[in-house]
Design a protein around this motif. Structure first.
Motif, PDB file in Angstrom:
ATOM      1  N   GLY A  84      14.536 104.754  99.007  1.00 22.50           N
ATOM      2  CA  GLY A  84      13.613 104.019  99.867  1.00 22.50           C
ATOM      3  C   GLY A  84      12.956 104.925 100.884  1.00 22.50           C
ATOM      4  N   ALA A  85      13.733 105.842 101.472  1.00 20.15           N
ATOM      5  CA  ALA A  85      13.186 106.791 102.441  1.00 20.15           C
ATOM      6  C   ALA A  85      12.173 107.726 101.786  1.00 20.15           C
ATOM      7  CB  ALA A  85      14.316 107.592 103.084  1.00 20.15           C
ATOM      8  N   ILE A  86      12.513 108.227 100.605  1.00 17.48           N
ATOM      9  CA  ILE A  86      11.614 109.153  99.905  1.00 17.48           C
ATOM     10  C   ILE A  86      10.311 108.453  99.520  1.00 17.48           C
ATOM     11  CG2 ILE A  86      11.360 110.585  97.842  1.00 17.48           C
ATOM     12  CD1 ILE A  86      14.411 110.993  97.904  1.00 17.48           C
ATOM     13  N   GLN A  87      10.425 107.207  99.053  1.00 19.08           N
ATOM     14  CA  GLN A  87       9.233 106.458  98.649  1.00 19.08           C
ATOM     15  C   GLN A  87       8.356 106.139  99.840  1.00 19.08           C
ATOM     16  OE1 GLN A  87       9.302 103.328  95.470  1.00 19.08           O
ATOM     17  NE2 GLN A  87       8.916 101.953  97.177  1.00 19.08           N
ATOM     18  N   GLY A  88       8.950 105.714 100.955  1.00 19.61           N
ATOM     19  CA  GLY A  88       8.180 105.387 102.150  1.00 19.61           C
ATOM     20  C   GLY A  88       7.424 106.565 102.701  1.00 19.61           C
ATOM     21  N   ALA A  89       7.947 107.769 102.470  1.00 19.87           N
ATOM     22  CA  ALA A  89       7.265 108.984 102.914  1.00 19.87           C
ATOM     23  C   ALA A  89       6.052 109.306 102.059  1.00 19.87           C
ATOM     24  CB  ALA A  89       8.241 110.164 102.896  1.00 19.87           C
ATOM     25  N   SER A 118      19.421 112.616  96.090  1.00 25.46           N
ATOM     26  CA  SER A 118      20.081 113.332  97.184  1.00 25.46           C
ATOM     27  C   SER A 118      19.557 114.761  97.300  1.00 25.46           C
ATOM     28  CB  SER A 118      21.599 113.348  96.967  1.00 25.46           C
ATOM     29  OG  SER A 118      22.120 112.041  96.935  1.00 25.46           O
ATOM     30  N   LEU A 119      19.387 115.422  96.168  1.00 28.86           N
ATOM     31  CA  LEU A 119      18.878 116.793  96.178  1.00 28.86           C
ATOM     32  C   LEU A 119      17.443 116.851  96.703  1.00 28.86           C
ATOM     33  CD1 LEU A 119      20.290 118.082  92.757  1.00 28.86           C
ATOM     34  CD2 LEU A 119      21.079 118.715  95.051  1.00 28.86           C
ATOM     35  N   ARG A 120      16.629 115.878  96.294  1.00 27.91           N
ATOM     36  CA  ARG A 120      15.237 115.844  96.760  1.00 27.91           C
ATOM     37  C   ARG A 120      15.179 115.586  98.261  1.00 27.91           C
ATOM     38  NH1 ARG A 120      10.278 117.603  94.883  1.00 27.91           N
ATOM     39  NH2 ARG A 120       8.604 116.294  95.679  1.00 27.91           N
ATOM     40  N   TYR A 121      15.990 114.657  98.727  1.00 23.18           N
ATOM     41  CA  TYR A 121      15.993 114.340 100.150  1.00 23.18           C
ATOM     42  C   TYR A 121      16.422 115.550 100.977  1.00 23.18           C
ATOM     43  CZ  TYR A 121      17.404 112.398 104.612  1.00 23.18           C
ATOM     44  OH  TYR A 121      17.548 112.180 105.957  1.00 23.18           O
ATOM     45  N   MET A 122      17.481 116.228 100.557  1.00 16.74           N
ATOM     46  CA  MET A 122      17.990 117.379 101.310  1.00 16.74           C
ATOM     47  C   MET A 122      17.019 118.556 101.287  1.00 16.74           C
ATOM     48  SD  MET A 122      22.119 117.379 100.595  1.00 16.74           S
ATOM     49  CE  MET A 122      22.007 117.329  98.809  1.00 16.74           C
ATOM     50  N   SER A 123      16.150 118.614 100.281  1.00 15.77           N
ATOM     51  CA  SER A 123      15.173 119.702 100.200  1.00 15.77           C
ATOM     52  C   SER A 123      14.090 119.580 101.268  1.00 15.77           C
ATOM     53  CB  SER A 123      14.518 119.725  98.818  1.00 15.77           C
ATOM     54  OG  SER A 123      13.563 118.678  98.695  1.00 15.77           O
ATOM     55  N   GLY A 124      13.859 118.346 101.764  1.00 13.89           N
ATOM     56  CA  GLY A 124      12.847 118.115 102.790  1.00 13.89           C
ATOM     57  C   GLY A 124      11.423 118.059 102.273  1.00 13.89           C
ATOM     58  N   GLU A 138       6.231 116.383 103.197  1.00 15.21           N
ATOM     59  CA  GLU A 138       4.887 116.920 102.947  1.00 15.21           C
ATOM     60  C   GLU A 138       3.982 115.938 102.208  1.00 15.21           C
ATOM     61  OE1 GLU A 138       5.763 120.301 100.573  1.00 15.21           O
ATOM     62  OE2 GLU A 138       7.125 121.219 102.033  1.00 15.21           O
ATOM     63  N   LYS A 139       4.457 114.718 101.938  1.00 14.55           N
ATOM     64  CA  LYS A 139       3.732 113.814 101.025  1.00 14.55           C
ATOM     65  C   LYS A 139       3.001 112.670 101.710  1.00 14.55           C
ATOM     66  CE  LYS A 139       5.375 116.119  97.536  1.00 14.55           C
ATOM     67  NZ  LYS A 139       4.484 116.902  96.662  1.00 14.55           N
ATOM     68  N   GLY A 140       2.944 112.637 103.031  1.00 10.34           N
ATOM     69  CA  GLY A 140       2.321 111.519 103.732  1.00 10.34           C
ATOM     70  C   GLY A 140       0.800 111.530 103.656  1.00 10.34           C
ATOM     71  N   VAL A 141       0.192 110.412 104.102  1.00 15.34           N
ATOM     72  CA  VAL A 141      -1.269 110.283 104.143  1.00 15.34           C
ATOM     73  C   VAL A 141      -1.843 111.341 105.086  1.00 15.34           C
ATOM     74  CG1 VAL A 141      -3.164 108.811 104.861  1.00 15.34           C
ATOM     75  CG2 VAL A 141      -1.249 107.833 103.601  1.00 15.34           C
TER      76      VAL A 141
END
Length: 442
Positions: free
Chosen positions: A373-378, A429-435, A439-442
């Motif tokens: 959910g956090a990754i998608q919202g970003a 988890s790996l994607r989230y920890m990579s940060g 970089e994907k926001g509007v």
């Protein structure tokens, strides 16, 4: 009033935002389950199986509605967090134009290809095929209303209002259950009555939700002059919406492939009952996923990345505690819960087998959905789409191998689940920890 989540106590904000979403999803699942309970007990196992077969069939089309409206809301939530009001109005207008056109197209496609879909994709035959197609063709009339309802509720959530959707759905649920009782039991209309009840209920939710948005929120209010397609906003909505559509549809595509396997082992009614129960138990998980998505969207728009990181940790703890508690109850009372649907014999044992096993691993899905959910919202929707799709490919391949090559039979349907969920959790988890999601926001 609009409500920003870019300041203030994190856990309280997300939990208070999420509670109405939980109740919303509960009502949605409850009246879907009520359909199944009423049909199963008053019409029979064949009718229950036909409605159950429709779960993935309906899902593949509603997934389009959920996907595009979610993509649009990501754009609005990030502009809301950045306090760009004019861009919000343009995004809202473009969202409605896109979703209305898409809703009409999806409805037409669903109606035209219904028979082929159930025959060749879901492997339904005989009376099961006839009842399932009949239910589906009537149900498809409600798809355009679902596009309107999902557009409105997601736009409201993007500006901090998660309560309104609950009220709309409460109205819809009351109408649906009342009409189920009248059409199915009172008039003896069987699956036709259940489908008509759903169409009327969805139409009511769409009308009431749109009127509420128009009257309550000046920021989201649309006049005739506003209905202009903004190419830039439309492109952003499509950019975020299409990957989410693929993600949503891949979930239901996986369910369709699994449903075909279920139908071949003649355990459709029991599996349908188990899925209904599972969807109820996982309501907090789906709600926290939506809550994290909106919270992250607003905070990424405001460049408050530390708040997102703190939120993920806090909501993982809350979500896992709730999920483990509900899992324990489900594990202990699996057989009784399946029995509510009027199934018996082999169908009951199949449903019990699925629910009893999967209740032990719901926590894996919970952890995955919070992080996702956090990754998608970003705005990192391409990754979340790949994760969901690849996870479901793994599940389907393992399920069929277990069923036909490794001698597990129908049990392969549930024994494959932890492999898929575990894979998706590790990848998220790996994607989230990579940060990289930052970089994907509007």
């Amino acid at each position: 009033m609009e409500s920003s989540m870019t300041q203030g106590p994190i856990r309280k904000q997300i939990v208070m935002f999420t509670i109405p979403i939980m109740l919303n999803i509960f009502l949605q699942q409850f009246y879907s389950m009520a359909d199944s309970i009423i049909v199963g007990n008053y019409v029979g196992e064949l009718a229950l199986a036909s409605v159950g077969t429709n779960i993935p069939a309906v899902g593949i089309f509603t997934g389009v509605a959920i996907g595009m409206t979610t993509g649009c809301s990501i754009v609005v939530s990030q502009y809301f967090g950045a306090k760009k009001r004019q861009e919000i109005r343009h995004a809202v207008a473009s969202s409605f134009i896109i979703n209305l056109l898409l809703g009409l197209a999806v409805t037409a496609i669903a109606e035209i290809f219904a028979g082929l879909f159930f025959k060749y994709v879901l492997n339904a035959s005989g009376d099961l095929f006839d009842f399932a197609v009949l239910y589906f063709r009537i149900y498809c009339i409600s798809l355009i209303f679902q596009f309107v309802y999902n557009t409105v509720t997601n736009l409201l959530r993007s500006v901090g209002d998660s309560k309104a959707g609950l009220y709309f759905l409460l109205i819809s649920a009351i109408i649906n259950i009342a009409l189920d009782l009248v059409f199915v039991i009172g008039c003896g209309m069987g699956v036709v009555g259940a489908a008509i009840a759903t169409v009327i209920a969805q139409a009511a939710a769409a009308v009431v939700s749109f009127i509420y948005m128009q009257k309550k929120y000046e920021l989201l209010r649309l006049e005739a002059i506003d209905f202009k397609y903004d190419k830039e906003m439309g492109a952003l909505a499509i950019k975020f919406g299409i990957p989410v559509i693929i993600q949503q549809c891949s979930i239901f595509l996986g369910q369709i492939i699994v449903q075909r396997l279920v139908n071949s082992f003649d355990m459709t009614a029991g599996y349908a009952a188990a899925i209904r129960i599972e969807n109820i138990v996982l309501i907090p998980v789906f709600a926290f996923n939506a809550g994290m998505s909106m919270f992250t969207g607003q905070n990424v728009g405001a460049r408050e990345y530390e708040r997102v990181s703190s939120a993920v940790k806090k909501i993982l703890v809350v979500g896992l505690c709730i999920c483990l508690s509900l899992s324990a109850i489900t594990y202990l009372f699996s057989e009784q819960l399946i029995g509510w649907f009027g199934v018996s014999g082999e169908a009951l044992q199949a449903g019990y087998g699925y629910l009893h096993f999967c209740s032990m691993i719901f926590w894996i899905f919970c952890a995955y959905m919070v992080i996702n959910g956090a990754i998608q919202g970003a705005g990192d929707v391409n990754f979340t789409t790949f994760n969901s799709f690849s996870g479901l490919v793994i599940r389907c391949v393992i399920a069929y191998c277990m069923a036909y090559l490794w001698g597990f039979g129908g049990a392969g349907v549930w024994l494959s689940v932890p492999i898929s969920w575990g894979y998706s959790l590790i990848l998220a988890s790996l994607r989230y920890m990579s940060g990289k999601w930052k970089e994907k926001g509007v």
